[in-house]
Design an enzyme around this catalytic site. Structure first.
Site, mmCIF file in Angstrom:
data_model
loop_
_atom_site.group_PDB
_atom_site.id
_atom_site.type_symbol
_atom_site.label_atom_id
_atom_site.label_comp_id
_atom_site.label_asym_id
_atom_site.label_seq_id
_atom_site.Cartn_x
_atom_site.Cartn_y
_atom_site.Cartn_z
ATOM 1 N N ASN A 197 0.974 -1.071 -0.161
ATOM 2 C CA ASN A 197 -0.005 -0.097 0.128
ATOM 3 C C ASN A 197 0.911 1.239 -0.114
ATOM 4 O O ASN A 197 2.030 1.285 0.580
ATOM 5 C CB ASN A 197 -0.987 -0.071 1.280
ATOM 6 C CG ASN A 197 -0.479 -0.142 2.547
ATOM 7 O OD1 ASN A 197 0.847 -0.766 2.684
ATOM 8 N ND2 ASN A 197 -1.111 0.399 3.226
ATOM 9 N N GLU A 255 0.377 5.355 0.572
ATOM 10 C CA GLU A 255 -0.550 6.246 0.949
ATOM 11 C C GLU A 255 -0.273 7.794 0.460
ATOM 12 O O GLU A 255 0.852 8.046 0.240
ATOM 13 C CB GLU A 255 -0.724 6.160 2.406
ATOM 14 C CG GLU A 255 -1.466 5.028 2.906
ATOM 15 C CD GLU A 255 -1.880 4.807 4.440
ATOM 16 O OE1 GLU A 255 -1.398 5.921 5.151
ATOM 17 O OE2 GLU A 255 -2.476 4.108 4.883
ATOM 18 N N GLU A 306 -3.271 -4.748 -3.076
ATOM 19 C CA GLU A 306 -3.485 -5.649 -3.941
ATOM 20 C C GLU A 306 -3.636 -4.906 -5.446
ATOM 21 O O GLU A 306 -3.222 -5.507 -6.525
ATOM 22 C CB GLU A 306 -5.072 -5.915 -3.679
ATOM 23 C CG GLU A 306 -5.193 -6.718 -2.438
ATOM 24 C CD GLU A 306 -5.417 -6.049 -1.260
ATOM 25 O OE1 GLU A 306 -4.685 -4.935 -0.991
ATOM 26 O OE2 GLU A 306 -6.301 -6.311 -0.220
ATOM 27 N N CYS A 310 -10.292 -4.838 0.512
ATOM 28 C CA CYS A 310 -11.547 -3.935 0.581
ATOM 29 C C CYS A 310 -12.173 -4.048 -0.471
ATOM 30 O O CYS A 310 -11.951 -4.827 -1.429
ATOM 31 C CB CYS A 310 -10.718 -2.465 0.764
ATOM 32 S SG CYS A 310 -10.098 -1.816 -0.572
HETATM 33 N N1 THU Z 1 -5.239 -1.730 2.572
HETATM 34 C C1 THU Z 1 -4.697 -2.406 1.559
HETATM 35 O O1 THU Z 1 -3.690 -2.136 1.358
HETATM 36 N N2 THU Z 1 -5.111 -3.473 1.504
HETATM 37 C C2 THU Z 1 -6.323 -4.117 2.152
HETATM 38 O O2 THU Z 1 -6.833 -5.233 1.771
HETATM 39 C C3 THU Z 1 -7.090 -3.289 3.425
HETATM 40 C C4 THU Z 1 -6.396 -2.032 3.328
HETATM 41 C C5 THU Z 1 -4.456 -0.438 2.982
HETATM 42 C C6 THU Z 1 -4.919 0.812 2.362
HETATM 43 C C7 THU Z 1 -4.639 1.924 3.659
HETATM 44 O O3 THU Z 1 -3.065 2.220 3.326
HETATM 45 C C8 THU Z 1 -4.286 0.955 4.824
HETATM 46 O O4 THU Z 1 -4.221 -0.475 4.499
HETATM 47 C C9 THU Z 1 -5.502 1.393 6.071
HETATM 48 O O5 THU Z 1 -6.818 1.049 5.317
#
Ligand code: THU
Length: 131
Positions: A42, A44, A55, A86
């Site tokens: 991830n 941000e 993902e 998500c």
């Molecule tokens: N996040 C993911 O990368 N994948 C998931 O399946 C759930 C959430 C990330 C998004 C964000 O950077 C952090 O987790 C908190 O939501």
């Protein structure tokens, strides 16, 4: 590749996560039908809505390299609980990977396997367009 190995690659990919706002680190490992692995983490952004999940990073990396056929995706986080994708990522998995195995790990690197249709039943997709 067995799913234990794929799950471990998701754990390794988590090391590159960049979540300065949530501090929730996620890694993903996407397996193609010809056994190649594309990883993602991830990333941000200061405008929170622009965050890219692990993902989607893995899926877009693979697609941009010309890959089109996928078998499974593994997901890992630091949570002791099993992590599931998500809602937005479920749609992306459905659209670009189809009915694959989704390997959801917990903090002990144990995993549960779900099919895309289990996590996104009655999905909207390209079949619903241009009718
Ligand atoms: N996040 C993911 O990368 N994948 C998931 O399946 C759930 C959430 C990330 C998004 C964000 O950077 C952090 O987790 C908190 O939501």
């Amino acid at each position: 590749m067995d799913y234990k190995t794929l799950a471990h690659k998701a754990v390794e990919a988590k090391a590159n996560a960049l979540p300065p706002y949530s501090n929730f680190h996620v890694g993903a490992a996407l397996l193609t039908t010809d056994e190649k692995v594309y990883t993602g983490c991830n990333v941000e952004n200061s405008t929170f809505g622009l965050t890219l999940c692990a993902e989607r990073t893995a899926i877009f990396k693979a697609i941009s390299e010309g890959e089109r056929k996928f078998k499974a995706i593994a997901i890992a986080s630091d949570s002791p609980d099993y992590i599931t994708p998500c809602g937005a990522c479920r749609q992306i998995i459905f659209d670009h990977c189809g009915e694959i195995d989704i390997i959801c790990t917990n903090g002990k690197e144990e995993y549960k396997v779900f099919k895309t249709s289990e996590l996104l039943p009655f999905a909207f997709g390209d079949k619903d367009l241009n009718k």
